[in-house]
Design a protein around this motif. Structure first.
Motif, short mmCIF file in Angstrom:
data_model
loop_
_atom_site.label_atom_id
_atom_site.label_comp_id
_atom_site.label_asym_id
_atom_site.label_seq_id
_atom_site.Cartn_x
_atom_site.Cartn_y
_atom_site.Cartn_z
N LEU A 199 1.45 -4.09 27.36
CA LEU A 199 1.43 -2.91 28.22
C LEU A 199 0.52 -1.82 27.63
O LEU A 199 -0.21 -1.15 28.35
CB LEU A 199 2.85 -2.36 28.40
N THR A 200 0.58 -1.67 26.31
CA THR A 200 -0.26 -0.67 25.65
C THR A 200 -1.72 -1.05 25.76
O THR A 200 -2.59 -0.19 25.96
CB THR A 200 0.14 -0.53 24.16
N GLN A 201 -2.02 -2.34 25.66
CA GLN A 201 -3.39 -2.81 25.81
C GLN A 201 -3.92 -2.53 27.22
O GLN A 201 -5.09 -2.23 27.41
CB GLN A 201 -3.48 -4.30 25.50
N THR A 202 -3.03 -2.60 28.19
CA THR A 202 -3.42 -2.28 29.56
C THR A 202 -3.82 -0.82 29.67
O THR A 202 -4.80 -0.46 30.33
CB THR A 202 -2.25 -2.56 30.53
N LEU A 203 -3.05 0.06 28.99
CA LEU A 203 -3.40 1.48 28.97
C LEU A 203 -4.76 1.69 28.31
O LEU A 203 -5.54 2.56 28.71
CB LEU A 203 -2.35 2.28 28.19
#
Length: 239
Positions: A199-203
């Motif tokens: 999810l953080t990588q998506t951000l």
């Protein structure tokens, strides 16, 4: 027959004063064990003294209340967390990797410290002086995250977001894992951590490091399939 000269004599206590030195790390270990056994309600001066093999009076001279016991564990745990966070930032060059490292650290801490993390990050059940230090620590720890987020904004890896708000949102999401994680649940610690990283990588606008991170591990998938099979059998039996 020669009589035993010690027969009938009372056993003498060892000479010297009773043990008075209390190791803070030993206290923290004992309190952590009590938290694991029964949560905050299980923590007491008496039970901690028993785990340390000292008298209640001896422990009381150093740690007068339950809140002070919690404070000792708080001081050690937050100190270790801050040290690990700073090490991630100093040992990692890319701001994006720094943020992913912080997320991994916080989710892992939330799982391992799930019995008492809500107490720490809520600031409750701490002595006044420790509560003040909690405010100071909380601000400094958030600032580590905010600085990393700010660096990602400056390098264009994050959109123009407010570093403080973003830090609190990410920290809150990671900390909340301590509220709902259960070892017996379908998703294990690895799956939860990798999903948080994904999810953080998506951000950050980058590709997911593991496309399957949001899926349960093999062990978790088998557990889930078994539960679904049992549910299906019960449903067909009723029909």
């Amino acid at each position: 027959m020669t009589a035993d000269p010690t027969e009938g004599q009372k056993t003498k206590r060892p000479r010297g004063r009773p043990r008075r030195d209390i190791d803070p790390d030993a206290v923290a270990d004992a309190v952590a064990e009590l938290f694991a056994e029964g949560g905050l309600e299980a923590v007491s001066i008496l039970d901690t003294a028993e785990k340390l093999s000292v008298s209640r009076a001896t422990l009381y001279r150093t740690v007068p209340t339950k809140e002070h016991l919690v404070g000792i564990l708080f001081e050690r745990s937050t100190g270790e967390l801050t040290e690990s966070a700073r090490a991630i930032v100093s040992d990692t060059e890319d701001p994006a990797d720094q943020l992913l490292g912080l997320v991994r650290l916080q989710v892992d801490a939330a799982i391992k410290m799930r019995r008492y993390m809500p107490v720490f990050f809520g600031g409750g059940d701490l002595p006044p002086e420790v509560f003040e230090r909690w405010h100071e620590w909380s601000r400094s720890y958030e600032e580590i995250w905010a600085d990393v987020i700010r660096a990602n904004v400056e390098t264009g890896q994050l959109s123009d977001v407010d570093p403080a708000i973003t830090a609190r949102l990410l920290l809150g999401a990671c900390i909340w894992v301590s509220r709902w994680y259960r070892p017996s649940d379908v998703y294990d610690a690895e799956a939860i951590t990798e999903t948080a990283v994904s999810l953080t990588q998506t951000l950050l606008g980058g590709p997911s490091r593991q496309q399957s991170s949001a899926r349960p591990t093999k062990k978790a998938a088998t557990k889930k399939a078994s539960a679904q099979k049992k549910t299906g059998s019960k449903a067909s039996g009723k029909s």
